[in-house]
Design a protein around this motif. Structure first.
Motif, PDB file in Angstrom:
ATOM      1  N   UNK A 369      39.485  22.361 -29.909  1.00  0.00           N
ATOM      2  CA  UNK A 369      40.891  22.372 -30.324  1.00  0.00           C
ATOM      3  C   UNK A 369      41.490  20.973 -30.176  1.00  0.00           C
ATOM      4  N   UNK A 370      41.152  20.302 -29.075  1.00  0.00           N
ATOM      5  CA  UNK A 370      41.667  18.943 -28.860  1.00  0.00           C
ATOM      6  C   UNK A 370      41.224  18.008 -29.988  1.00  0.00           C
ATOM      7  N   UNK A 371      39.958  18.126 -30.358  1.00  0.00           N
ATOM      8  CA  UNK A 371      39.445  17.249 -31.416  1.00  0.00           C
ATOM      9  C   UNK A 371      40.057  17.646 -32.768  1.00  0.00           C
ATOM     10  N   UNK A 372      40.204  18.982 -32.950  1.00  0.00           N
ATOM     11  CA  UNK A 372      40.821  19.452 -34.201  1.00  0.00           C
ATOM     12  C   UNK A 372      42.255  18.943 -34.309  1.00  0.00           C
ATOM     13  N   UNK A 373      42.924  18.817 -33.163  1.00  0.00           N
ATOM     14  CA  UNK A 373      44.305  18.308 -33.153  1.00  0.00           C
ATOM     15  C   UNK A 373      44.368  16.897 -33.740  1.00  0.00           C
ATOM     16  N   UNK A 374      43.315  16.130 -33.469  1.00  0.00           N
ATOM     17  CA  UNK A 374      43.289  14.763 -34.010  1.00  0.00           C
ATOM     18  C   UNK A 374      43.255  14.811 -35.543  1.00  0.00           C
ATOM     19  N   UNK A 375      42.510  15.818 -36.061  1.00  0.00           N
ATOM     20  CA  UNK A 375      42.379  15.947 -37.516  1.00  0.00           C
ATOM     21  C   UNK A 375      43.708  16.195 -38.212  1.00  0.00           C
ATOM     22  N   UNK A 376      44.639  16.863 -37.543  1.00  0.00           N
ATOM     23  CA  UNK A 376      45.897  17.188 -38.232  1.00  0.00           C
ATOM     24  C   UNK A 376      46.878  16.013 -38.264  1.00  0.00           C
ATOM     25  N   UNK A 377      46.519  14.915 -37.581  1.00  0.00           N
ATOM     26  CA  UNK A 377      47.418  13.740 -37.652  1.00  0.00           C
ATOM     27  C   UNK A 377      46.722  12.486 -38.177  1.00  0.00           C
ATOM     28  N   UNK A 378      45.457  12.649 -38.606  1.00  0.00           N
ATOM     29  CA  UNK A 378      44.764  11.465 -39.116  1.00  0.00           C
ATOM     30  C   UNK A 378      44.574  11.572 -40.634  1.00  0.00           C
ATOM     31  N   UNK A 379      44.548  10.426 -41.340  1.00  0.00           N
ATOM     32  CA  UNK A 379      44.350  10.472 -42.781  1.00  0.00           C
ATOM     33  C   UNK A 379      42.923  10.896 -43.141  1.00  0.00           C
ATOM     34  N   UNK A 380      42.625  11.393 -44.304  1.00  0.00           N
ATOM     35  CA  UNK A 380      43.558  11.567 -45.425  1.00  0.00           C
ATOM     36  C   UNK A 380      44.245  12.936 -45.469  1.00  0.00           C
ATOM     37  N   UNK A 381      43.812  13.893 -44.632  1.00  0.00           N
ATOM     38  CA  UNK A 381      44.414  15.242 -44.769  1.00  0.00           C
ATOM     39  C   UNK A 381      45.233  15.635 -43.540  1.00  0.00           C
ATOM     40  N   UNK A 382      45.824  14.681 -42.870  1.00  0.00           N
ATOM     41  CA  UNK A 382      46.636  15.003 -41.692  1.00  0.00           C
ATOM     42  C   UNK A 382      47.830  15.863 -42.082  1.00  0.00           C
ATOM     43  N   UNK A 383      47.674  17.177 -41.894  1.00  0.00           N
ATOM     44  CA  UNK A 383      48.687  18.135 -42.361  1.00  0.00           C
ATOM     45  C   UNK A 383      50.061  17.800 -41.780  1.00  0.00           C
ATOM     46  N   UNK A 384      50.098  17.536 -40.481  1.00  0.00           N
ATOM     47  CA  UNK A 384      51.398  17.289 -39.839  1.00  0.00           C
ATOM     48  C   UNK A 384      52.103  16.073 -40.426  1.00  0.00           C
ATOM     49  N   UNK A 385      51.324  15.093 -40.819  1.00  0.00           N
ATOM     50  CA  UNK A 385      51.907  13.882 -41.393  1.00  0.00           C
ATOM     51  C   UNK A 385      52.619  14.224 -42.701  1.00  0.00           C
ATOM     52  N   UNK A 386      51.984  15.081 -43.495  1.00  0.00           N
ATOM     53  CA  UNK A 386      52.606  15.460 -44.767  1.00  0.00           C
ATOM     54  C   UNK A 386      53.820  16.360 -44.545  1.00  0.00           C
ATOM     55  N   UNK A 387      53.751  17.157 -43.480  1.00  0.00           N
ATOM     56  CA  UNK A 387      54.915  17.988 -43.136  1.00  0.00           C
ATOM     57  C   UNK A 387      56.097  17.079 -42.814  1.00  0.00           C
ATOM     58  N   UNK A 388      55.852  16.042 -42.012  1.00  0.00           N
ATOM     59  CA  UNK A 388      56.933  15.121 -41.625  1.00  0.00           C
ATOM     60  C   UNK A 388      57.393  14.308 -42.829  1.00  0.00           C
ATOM     61  N   UNK A 389      56.461  13.948 -43.678  1.00  0.00           N
ATOM     62  CA  UNK A 389      56.816  13.213 -44.902  1.00  0.00           C
ATOM     63  C   UNK A 389      57.763  14.069 -45.754  1.00  0.00           C
TER      64      UNK A 389
END
Lengths: 434, 163
Positions: A369-389
């Motif tokens: 889960x910790x490593x998966x958390x990194x995936x949601x804020x890193x490019x190119x598919x960082x979901x959270x980044x697009x949510x904030x965008x």
């Protein structure tokens, strides 16, 4: 072709289909059924397909997933997050970088009633970002903080990813939830320390907010009461053995709905909206699990996971090296794939190795889960980044990604700490019996 | 013509989604009532587990189509985005064709599975609810997905020809 070769070809074809933008759930189902048909005959494969779909869709243990997703959606619609932020704002908003600290703490609180990173980031982003902009916070810090703190949603219980992991590896969901508590607190503190360090070096990043009186602070503290009640009712009830996981989720969803009604925040429109979003997310997750079930049957038939586990188990390297490689694969995979899908796809392949090497499945779940958390804020598919965008469209994507870097470093440090001190994740579960 | 087909699919999927919504809300209410009655009055709701399982079956199978229309099924978009538009439409064509085939098979097999249940007279464990109608319903719930992929396939073929 031998079963092993068929399995390898199947994995390769599945990856190609992923890259062709075929939905992950459907690609796994397709490859699973075709591969199984090749190895065991078309008739058995077609019978298995219907049975897997029917049994997964009506599985009672899996009903915990839509229930906890609904709990998060109803909690979001009930405005609980808004009141949580008001509380943390009143208590720490006057610190240097106080609003970002308040955001991290509010995210931790909201994560305790919502198991989704995107929902946590979206909720807090809508509330905290306008406030931070009002006090002239640097966009890099503000957006990076909200996107990163949103990741707490899948670590602090209830966590949808941990639920799915628990179901896939047949591990107690209650124990997995308990296991997420200390790492979740550690990660929250790491994020708070990151904010403090950044603002210590560059005070202009997060100017102090208005000072509140003790009276205001105490009055604002009421904002955490509802979240606390909901957490203790649903998660506490689960820990104490009052409820099964599904019951805990349903009670949490019902509780969040009642809070929303009592607060007059839950209108028909928000109720239907939250319910529909919850249903669609639940459907997406259940279909991924269905795909993984079909694909898992194919993998088992190909014997690849067992051969791989034996081979890796006999490698003349330290077990930590192997686990490090697996975690690195998750880290890289997280760049390109949704965390839930990544875990579901890879569990049938990697989990036998983890078991064979004798690692604690609960610790491994938390690590993943910790490593998966990194995936949601890193490019190119960082979901959270697009949510904030989506919430702050005027902030360029690279600014958000740049803002994430210090928090990503904190996340990596916490992951390394838990890698070498697994007791942080396994201590609390060892105290409970379910 | 394809626009009308798309609108029809959306309306159909939204309608199916409402059935799914009703089923999932029933799951929440039923579980809450069951918890309260079993913990406070020591009388759990009879057959609650059976109804929960069947409601989930209906909820998920009727929500698949609207989840697809709203693009909520997880996919890896990054690589296709790097390709030229022409390649993208050709790939869409191929993927939609495979998906249409897969869902036709799923619907067919679910109907066959339901028929098997009907012949066997299968019932749920506690409340003795006949299960075949729910299996048929799950098959029906997946039909809109076939229609969506048919429409997507036709649209992508038209786009490929245009280019």
């Amino acid at each position: 072709m031998s079963p092993e070769t068929t399995g390898v070809v199947g994995i390769a074809v599945m990856l190609v289909l992923f890259f062709l933008k075929m939905p992950v759930a459907f690609a796994m189902t397709l490859v699973g059924v075709v591969g199984f048909a090749y190895l065991a005959g078309a008739e058995s494969a077609l019978a298995l397909l219907a049975q897997d779909i029917y049994e997964t869709f009506r599985s009672y243990p899996l009903s915990v997933i839509p229930m906890f997703i609904l709990m998060g959606e109803f909690a979001f619609a009930s405005g609980i997050s808004q009141r949580l932020f008001r509380t943390t704002h009143a208590w720490v908003g006057h610190w240097r970088g106080g609003l970002t600290t308040a955001t991290v703490l509010a995210c931790s609180g909201f994560a305790a009633i919502c198991g989704s990173t995107a929902a946590t980031a979206a909720t807090m982003g809508r509330i905290a970002l306008p406030e931070m902009r009002k006090y002239k916070y640097d966009n890099t810090l503000a957006t990076g903080c909200v996107a990163s703190a949103g990741t707490l949603g899948i670590l602090i219980p209830p966590s949808t990813v941990l639920i799915v992991y628990g179901i896939l590896v047949e591990e107690s969901i209650g124990k997995l939830f308990v296991a997420g508590i200390l790492p979740g607190i550690l990660l929250s503190l790491a994020f708070v320390a990151t904010v403090a360090l950044l603002c210590f070096r560059k005070p202009e990043l997060g100017p102090p907010g208005p000072v509140t009186t003790w009276k205001e602070k105490i009055r604002a503290a009421g904002g955490i009461v509802e979240a606390a009640i909901l957490f203790f009712l649903a998660i506490g009830g689960l820990f104490l053995g009052w409820f099964s996981p599904t019951q805990a989720g349903a009670i949490g969803a019902g509780g969040a709905l009642i809070i929303g009604l009592a607060r007059r925040k839950m209108t028909w429109k928000t109720f239907f909206e939250a319910g529909k979003v919850g249903l669609q997310t639940g459907c997406m997750v259940l279909f991924i699990i269905t795909g993984a079930t079909v694909f898992g049957h194919f993998m088992a038939m190909s014997t690849i996971p067992f051969i791989l586990a034996d081979w890796v188990g006999n490698l003349p390297v330290h077990h930590m090296v192997v686990i490090g490689i697996i975690i690195f694969i998750y880290f890289i995979g997280g760049f390109f794939m949704d965390s839930m899908a990544l875990i579901v796809v890879t569990i049938p392949i990697f989990f036998p190795i983890v078991e064979r090497l004798g690692f604690d499945p609960i610790w491994f779940g938390v690590m993943m889960v910790l490593v998966a958390e990194m995936g949601v804020i890193t490019p190119p598919v960082g979901v959270n980044v697009f949510v904030i965008k989506g919430i702050a469209p005027d902030v360029p994507l690279f600014v958000i990604f740049r803002g994430i870097l210090p928090f990503l470093a904190a996340l990596i440090i916490v992951a390394l700490i838990i890698l070498f001190v697994p007791q942080i994740a396994t201590f609390l579960p060892s105290l409970v019996q379910y | 013509m394809l626009d009308k087909f798309e609108k029809f699919n959306r309306r159909l999927s939204e309608g199916a989604g409402w059935i799914g919504f009703g089923a999932i809300f029933l799951m929440v209410v039923l579980t809450c009532v069951d918890v309260v009655t079993s913990k406070l009055f020591l009388t759990p709701v009879f057959g609650a587990l059976d109804v929960m399982m069947l409601a989930q079956l209906i909820a998920v199978s009727f929500a698949v189509a609207i989840t697809l229309i709203l693009d909520k099924h997880v996919s890896v978009e990054f690589f296709v985005m790097l390709l030229s538009k022409r390649f993208q439409t050709a790939i869409e064509c191929f993927v939609n064709f495979l998906m249409l085939g897969l869902f036709i098979v799923i619907v067919w097999r679910l109907f066959a599975y339901a028929y098997g249940m009907q012949l066997g007279g299968e019932e749920s464990m506690t409340a003795r609810i006949p299960m075949a109608p729910f299996a048929y319903a799950a098959a029906v719930g997946c039909i809109p997905v076939c229609l969506i992929y048919l429409q997507k396939l036709l649209t992508s073929i038209v786009e490929t020809i245009k280019k």
